[in-house]
Design an enzyme around this catalytic site. Structure first.
Site, mmCIF file in Angstrom:
data_model
loop_
_atom_site.group_PDB
_atom_site.id
_atom_site.type_symbol
_atom_site.label_atom_id
_atom_site.label_comp_id
_atom_site.label_asym_id
_atom_site.label_seq_id
_atom_site.Cartn_x
_atom_site.Cartn_y
_atom_site.Cartn_z
ATOM 1 N N THR A 374 -5.922 4.015 -1.412
ATOM 2 C CA THR A 374 -4.552 4.246 -1.858
ATOM 3 C C THR A 374 -4.629 5.579 -2.569
ATOM 4 O O THR A 374 -5.699 6.167 -2.672
ATOM 5 C CB THR A 374 -4.153 3.070 -2.762
ATOM 6 O OG1 THR A 374 -4.175 1.908 -1.966
ATOM 7 C CG2 THR A 374 -2.822 3.238 -3.440
ATOM 8 N N GLY A 468 -6.782 -1.354 -5.184
ATOM 9 C CA GLY A 468 -6.419 -2.764 -5.034
ATOM 10 C C GLY A 468 -6.218 -3.381 -6.419
ATOM 11 O O GLY A 468 -5.659 -2.748 -7.308
HETATM 12 O O1 DON Z 1 -0.392 -2.486 -3.181
HETATM 13 C C1 DON Z 1 -1.529 -2.841 -3.421
HETATM 14 O O2 DON Z 1 -1.852 -3.418 -4.446
HETATM 15 C C2 DON Z 1 -2.625 -2.512 -2.427
HETATM 16 N N1 DON Z 1 -2.051 -2.339 -1.115
HETATM 17 C C3 DON Z 1 -3.360 -1.304 -2.885
HETATM 18 C C4 DON Z 1 -4.534 -1.013 -1.992
HETATM 19 C C5 DON Z 1 -5.500 -0.077 -2.570
HETATM 20 O O3 DON Z 1 -5.401 0.361 -3.678
HETATM 21 C C6 DON Z 1 -6.639 0.281 -1.671
HETATM 22 N N2 DON Z 1 -7.583 1.060 -2.353
HETATM 23 N N3 DON Z 1 -8.554 0.584 -2.836
#
Ligand code: DON
Length: 564
Positions: A374, A468
């Site tokens: 992200t 995440g």
């Molecule tokens: O919106 C969320 O919480 C996830 N889709 C975020 C994913 C993310 O940060 C991937 N990186 N590690």
């Protein structure tokens, strides 16, 4: 797991209050802060930060810069940034006004509760790779909404740098590695293979990376605004792509997509005020619970000590239990937010924390992904308006599906739903019906774009990260490091982090981030301590100092800061 209480007590007594030896910490002294007297941009890619700084110097405000950075990231950070994805924006303007913009993806109208389960009721990979994993993209609508409400420069001007970068830019080694790392998934889809791979591999670092289809898409958006994406030619390409891979997104889904303004979560912590993202992200509420629990202690143990990790982990655990049980899309589910955010409730949770023992959550084995794909960017303009944006395709390169002829990747955000309520998702999160798949619903996020004011009410920090579920705990730790541990922002960002998310019932720590005696002590207190593969988060943050704005990209993976 919870034996040896006497040993626990003696180790806590011996190690609990002492400072951890973290001199083996690989990132010590590695953060490279950049100072700007007037304005600052920190993002996941130096080229995107330079675009933002250029827009600010031309007289654009923080919203203009944020929009330009958002589109530039599409061209230079394909694994995360993302006209085929969605995001969240939190701002605080120079007059003190605040707001939050939710441009999270939504489930297509044809989505169903059990669409990702196999015949035995187990979750499948279909929510992670391929056409079915994509939610209706929100980024173009969101960036346009931010610009329409608060922007100053012409729309097309904000897309021009992204078009130039899509026409061609020099590929850096970090990009080469991230493309190479996902080459097998990208190779599954011809449009992704032709855009990102050369003979099945990432293009060489230093080569010119050209994305002609993307450049054309961005030109269309520059000329015609979001309509071309949600109703016009680009919408047609997305729907044709869906037909190719039996995906669900229709013209009606696209035409019906709306970005939504929401009220930020306000957290008051030791005189500081934090504005962060409300649902459909869990970030603000979960972080508020952590701060509210810890804010009840008159003083906190030293950084790196077992006592401090214990209190933090127990606060995180309780906040994540609520997150996973209660939170979802505010347009679909009722949430007891007033109660969850109240001081009385925090006091109740705090009272349950044992002085020297872990409180177990039911255990199970879950895979926790280590990808960090992200991206976050923080902007402050010369007037002192702050814009904090976290945006994602979910995991690296999203669904791995590039829209044929459109030149952009689609997200795999559908995996952020509880695709099998009660069973862990890609991040090991176990969530309930509040976040089940339903048509038109936004999947619960952990993204935590945040703005912090100092006790005098002046803008102090702008902060956020990918990662995440570790997003929430990383943003919390950076703010706490500054406020409670009196670190500079650079020290706060590079400091080792921990993570606890209720289930799996594990405290994750970064390699060499805790000393051996502290690990021994925590294990004796009943914790399962697990070293992460890779790092926790990748912060992009800004701090106000007497010398101006200090931008700090995280030394973990690193983007870039640019100011003037
Ligand atoms: O919106 C969320 O919480 C996830 N889709 C975020 C994913 C993310 O940060 C991937 N990186 N590690």
């Amino acid at each position: 797991m919870h034996t040896r209480p006497l040993l626990a007590l003696s180790l806590v007594a011996a190690c609990g209050g002492s400072r951890a030896s973290v001199n083996t910490w690989a990132l010590a002294g590695k953060a490279a802060p950049v100072t700007g007297a007037h304005a600052m941009v920190v993002s996941g890619h130096p080229l995107a930060s330079a675009v933002g700084a250029q827009i600010l110097q031309e007289g654009g405000n923080a919203f203009d810069a944020a929009v330009a950075v958002g589109f530039a990231l599409e061209a230079v950070l394909p694994e995360a940034g993302n006209i085929g994805g969605g995001g969240f924006l939190v701002y605080r303007d120079s007059a003190g006004g605040t707001g939050a913009l939710d441009y999270r993806e939504t489930a297509p109208a044809a989505a169903t509760h059990d669409m990702y389960l196999d015949s035995a009721g187990n979750p499948t990979e279909r929510s992670i790779t391929g056409h079915l994993s994509a939610g209706v993209p929100g980024s173009v609508a969101g960036l346009y909404e931010a610009w329409k409400a608060h922007g100053h420069l012409p729309w097309a001007r904000l897309l021009a740098p992204a078009i130039t970068l899509a026409d061609g830019h020099v590929l850096d080694d970090q990009r080469r590695r991230s493309i190479e790392g996902e080459r097998q998934r990208l190779a599954l889809f011809p449009a992704s293979a032709s855009q990102f791979l050369v003979n099945g591999h990432a293009p060489a670092a230093g080569s010119t990376f050209r994305q002609p289809d993307l450049a054309r898409t961005l030109r269309l958006i520059a000329d015609s605004g979001p309509d071309v994406f949600y109703r016009g030619q680009i919408a047609d390409l997305i729907v044709a792509e869906m037909k190719r891979g039996r995906g669900l997104i229709t013209k009606a889904d696209l035409a019906g997509y709306r970005a939504k303004w929401r009220t930020p979560i306000q957290i008051d912590y030791r005189g500081y005020r934090i504005y962060s993202m409300p649902p459909a992200s869990s970030g603000g509420v979960t972080m508020a619970e952590i701060f509210n629990i810890l804010g009840g202690y008159d003083s906190l143990p030293p950084f790196g000590s077992a006592r401090y990790v214990h209190l933090e982990a127990e606060a995180m655990r309780r906040a994540f239990i609520d997150r996973n049980q209660w939170l979802g899309d505010p347009d679909f589910v009722k949430m007891p937010l007033e109660r969850l955010l109240s001081a009385a409730y925090a006091a109740q949770l705090r009272a349950q924390i044992l002085p020297d023992r872990a409180t177990p959550t039911p255990a199970f084995v879950a895979k926790v992904t280590e990808s960090s794909q992200t991206t976050h960017y923080s902007v402050v303009d010369a007037a002192g308006t702050a814009v904090s944006v976290t945006t994602t395709l979910n995991n690296g390169f999203g669904s791995a599906v590039t829209v044929t002829g459109g030149g952009f990747l689609l997200n795999d955000e559908m995996d952020d739903f509880a695709t099998a309520p009660g069973k862990p998702n890609m991040y090991g999160l176990v969530q309930g019906e509040q976040n089940a798949v339903a048509p038109g619903r936004r999947m619960l996020s952990a993204m935590t774009p945040s703005v912090v004011l100092d006790p005098a009410g002046k803008l102090f920090l702008v902060v956020g990260t990918p990662g995440g579920p570790t997003i929430i705990t990383s943003v919390y730790q950076v703010i706490a490091n500054v406020v409670d541990q009196h670190m500079t922002l650079a020290a706060a960002v590079e400091a080792p982090r921990i993570h606890q998310q209720a289930l799996p019932d594990v405290v994750f720590y970064e390699r060499n981030g805790l000393s051996q005696p502290v690990l021994d002590s925590l294990r004796a207190m009943g914790y399962t301590m697990q070293e992460r593969h890779g790092y926790s988060g990748d912060i992009s943050a800004i701090e106000r100092t007497p010398n101006g704005w200090v931008g700090v990209p995280d030394p973990r993976y690193g983007g870039g800061a640019a100011g003037y």
